[in-house]
Design an enzyme around this catalytic site. Sequence first.
Site, mmCIF file in Angstrom:
data_model
loop_
_atom_site.group_PDB
_atom_site.id
_atom_site.type_symbol
_atom_site.label_atom_id
_atom_site.label_comp_id
_atom_site.label_asym_id
_atom_site.label_seq_id
_atom_site.Cartn_x
_atom_site.Cartn_y
_atom_site.Cartn_z
ATOM 1 N N HIS A 124 38.305 13.005 -38.010
ATOM 2 C CA HIS A 124 37.499 14.230 -38.029
ATOM 3 C C HIS A 124 37.260 14.751 -39.451
ATOM 4 O O HIS A 124 36.964 15.934 -39.630
ATOM 5 C CB HIS A 124 38.177 15.307 -37.183
ATOM 6 C CG HIS A 124 38.330 14.925 -35.748
ATOM 7 N ND1 HIS A 124 37.314 15.054 -34.821
ATOM 8 C CD2 HIS A 124 39.372 14.372 -35.075
ATOM 9 C CE1 HIS A 124 37.723 14.612 -33.644
ATOM 10 N NE2 HIS A 124 38.971 14.198 -33.765
ATOM 11 N N LYS A 132 61.842 30.567 -57.193
ATOM 12 C CA LYS A 132 62.592 30.261 -55.985
ATOM 13 C C LYS A 132 62.402 31.314 -54.908
ATOM 14 O O LYS A 132 62.219 30.999 -53.742
ATOM 15 C CB LYS A 132 64.076 30.131 -56.336
ATOM 16 C CG LYS A 132 64.966 29.716 -55.173
ATOM 17 C CD LYS A 132 64.646 28.303 -54.734
ATOM 18 C CE LYS A 132 65.553 27.817 -53.648
ATOM 19 N NZ LYS A 132 65.130 26.510 -53.121
ATOM 20 N N GLU A 138 55.330 18.795 -45.190
ATOM 21 C CA GLU A 138 56.424 19.060 -46.119
ATOM 22 C C GLU A 138 56.486 18.005 -47.219
ATOM 23 O O GLU A 138 56.711 18.324 -48.387
ATOM 24 C CB GLU A 138 57.761 19.122 -45.364
ATOM 25 C CG GLU A 138 58.987 19.259 -46.232
ATOM 26 C CD GLU A 138 59.069 20.568 -47.006
ATOM 27 O OE1 GLU A 138 59.987 20.692 -47.845
ATOM 28 O OE2 GLU A 138 58.225 21.463 -46.783
#
Length: 629
Positions: free
Chosen positions: A521, A624, A498
């Site tokens: 990795h 939005k 986020e």
Amino acid sequence: MCGIVGYAGSGCACGKPLEVCMQGLQRLEYRGYDSAGVALVAPGMDEVAWRKKSGRLNNLEEDLERHPMPEATAGIGHTRWATNGAPTDVNAHPHMSSDGHIALIHNGIIENAPQLKFNLQAEGYTFASATDTEVAAKLLGKVANEVIAQEGHPDLFKAMRRVARMLTGAFTLLAVDSRQPDIVVGARHDSPLVVGLGDGENFLGSDVAAFVAYTKEALELGQDEAVCISANSVEVTDFEGNEVSEPKRFTVDWDASATEKGGWDSYMDKEIHEEPVAVADTLLGRFSVDGDLNLDEVRIDEDVFRSIDKIVVIACGSASYAGLVAKYAIEHWVRIPVEIELAHEFRYRDPILTPRTLVVAISQSGETMDTLMALRHAREQGSRVLAICNTQGSTIPRESDAVLYTHAGPEIAVASTKAFVAQIVASYLLGLYLAQVKGTMYHDEIRHIVDNLRSMPEKIQWVLDNQAETIAQTAERMLDAHSFLFLGRHVGYPVAMEGALKLKEIAYTFSEGFAAGELKHGPIALVDEGEPVVVIVPSPRGRDVLHNKVISSIEEVKARGAFTIAVAEVGDPDVEHYADVIFWRPECSTLLSPLTDVVPLQLFAMDMAKLKHYDIDKPRNLAKSVTVE
């Protein structure tokens, strides 16, 4: 994706239709800001009066100041997020019928527009724009004239229903006709439309923000329904013309002031600082006198909840990261598996769903098309669907078996902040409720977690009050960075993703969030001298192994020259030793820590965008509410 508003008032022409449209568009501009336009009708007009301009809404406002429009009795307005045709004056809405009598605005994508356009061109119709909306406008004009020939008088509502039956795709349509200057008509299929009920006036909008300054009373418009409003009446039918009896009414629980900046530099800044209230309000009214969870909005029988053996969360973007936080909490508390699915991929992988599967659809707007289509697929497979949503009267809650509303209030900035933390809180409440119903936790354990949840608004406020200066200084220091890596483990992993998303969305900076264990990795190859690496550090209390593993990740990137920024618990000595900058959070349990950890990352992204002089609330290429697939 687009913002739509409609108004029908008294029979006397005045300036209010234009006022309502322009104020509504100001509140809806977060839904799209490539162009804007209005159309007005009044008795005596031979043709619809219209005006449209590309760019932000203020371009249209300046044009209206230079060239005022006539007074009117009804009007429609539109702010656009381009999906079909470039953002130009010509492609802006409204679009007109060939004879100029009808103006039409549209949200969505009309999938059969190319074939319809070909057929109309074969009949001699010409087109000026590259939009599917102009096709609908020309088609409506043609059908309206056919209705006049058949009925002997204009009937725009009947014409709109006929056109709606001819279209495929996702659409909300609004139209006015100079021959019927007292009405606005609309139709919706897989795209939002809500009715505002006034006194001697009525309204239409893509959401209630369009008209909440004038009325808080609203009416839900269902799937494949059409509406005709005048000053004193609202008629709702299906596309065949059958009257819809007793459409659902509701009252908006916030007012127009909630959509204003209130002195903040941006809506995003305001909404981040509203997070303590958003968390507290989402917890309100959820508990009985004796402290048990009592989710009145969730109208699924407890026996059904007891039978649930798997949860699938469907969501997109930030909502999917909120769902991933929920996975860690619900699996720990309820001991059933939780899968997180990107809604746009869900239908295409043939998911395994049964009547014992609970599908949780998370959407701030309640109109996210990918999530809506995934929800419908789940219900077709016999699964129950519970929506977590912030918007009353929206489509996803209406089509779900149950809804758990977040009470974050209107979120205007495109990048989600307070809605994200409210979604996490609602997910926690769902998990605790399932634990209570299934008996997987003792009541005193649940109450202890609830008490911790109730303390979280104060902890979020502490971050806002005490870390803002450090965050702003760090943003200034990192302004020239070309990329960022974000790392986290356990619930820190979705917080890392986020945080990276926020930096992409509004600061236009390449950033990626990874599970810290993935570092060796592949991602560690990206780390060189000065590379900023943001690490979400779990509490050292109670989970030593988890904490120590994340500290090891900081050591690894630090050894390769990274500039490390840590989000960590106050007083963590290991972090103080290894990190270059620390955004502190107060003590809280690991499972609840995302509510505090995400706040400095939101502020950091906002400060970066501000320093770069970008539009924080309306980032490029984004809208939005994503109401197309």
